[in-house]
Design an enzyme around this catalytic site. Structure first.
Site, PDB file in Angstrom:
ATOM      1  CB  ALA A 142      -6.497   5.572  10.111  1.00 15.54           C
ATOM      2  NE  ARG A 185      -3.160   2.378   3.024  1.00 14.48           N
ATOM      3  CZ  ARG A 185      -2.794   3.143   4.048  1.00 14.48           C
ATOM      4  NH1 ARG A 185      -1.862   2.748   4.872  1.00 14.48           N
ATOM      5  NH2 ARG A 185      -3.374   4.303   4.250  1.00 14.48           N
ATOM      6  CG  HIS A 233       2.473   8.462  13.153  1.00 16.61           C
ATOM      7  ND1 HIS A 233       1.273   7.840  12.926  1.00 16.61           N
ATOM      8  CD2 HIS A 233       2.360   9.108  14.342  1.00 16.61           C
ATOM      9  CE1 HIS A 233       0.449   8.109  13.931  1.00 16.61           C
ATOM     10  NE2 HIS A 233       1.093   8.867  14.810  1.00 16.61           N
TER      11      HIS A 233
END
Length: 142
Positions: free
Chosen positions: A75, A18, A98
């Site tokens: 998310a 992704r 992150h």
């Protein structure tokens, strides 16, 4: 040696597939191997879920099993008061990680509920951010 939980949120199972231009080509298995090496001599419990409730349950388990948490809530960073509340019940150090630099991305990614509890936040270092977080918590917990 104290145990460290490494928790990964939604879509991180798709690492390497992704948006490789954002997250790189390394897979979740590659990340796990990196984390195991970076945490030595500590043991880690490396987990990933696309389900908010599962992550909350793992944080609850960490209250009894782990000395520290390294978490990439993905998310859920931007949406989950439940994850924040669970982390607030954990007494050890928490580092939020992150892979991407969230402050250079869409405006909704600039706020993280998890950051209200985190003892440190690492963003934009790619997978190396996990290694830095693990080295830091390992030094804190001995």
């Amino acid at each position: 040696m104290p145990l460290i939980h490494v928790l990964n949120g939604p879509n991180l199972n798709l690492l390497g597939q992704r948006q490789p231009e954002v997250y790189g080509r390394a897979t979740l298995a590659d990340l796990e191997a990196l984390c195991i090496e970076a945490a030595r001599p500590h043991d880690i419990r490396f987990l990933q879920s696309n389900w908010e409730g599962q992550i909350v349950d793992w944080i609850h388990e960490a209250r009894h099993e782990a000395a520290a948490i390294v978490i990439n809530p993905a998310a859920l960073s931007h949406t989950s008061v439940a994850v924040l509340d669970a982390l607030n019940a954990f007494d050890g150090p928490v580092i939020e990680v992150h892979i991407s630099q969230i402050h250079k991305r869409e405006a909704f990614r600039h706020h993280s509920y998890v950051s209200h509890r985190a003892d440190g936040v690492i963003a934009g270092l790619g997978l190396e951010g996990y290694a830095a977080a693990l080295r830091h918590v390992a030094a804190l917990i001995g």
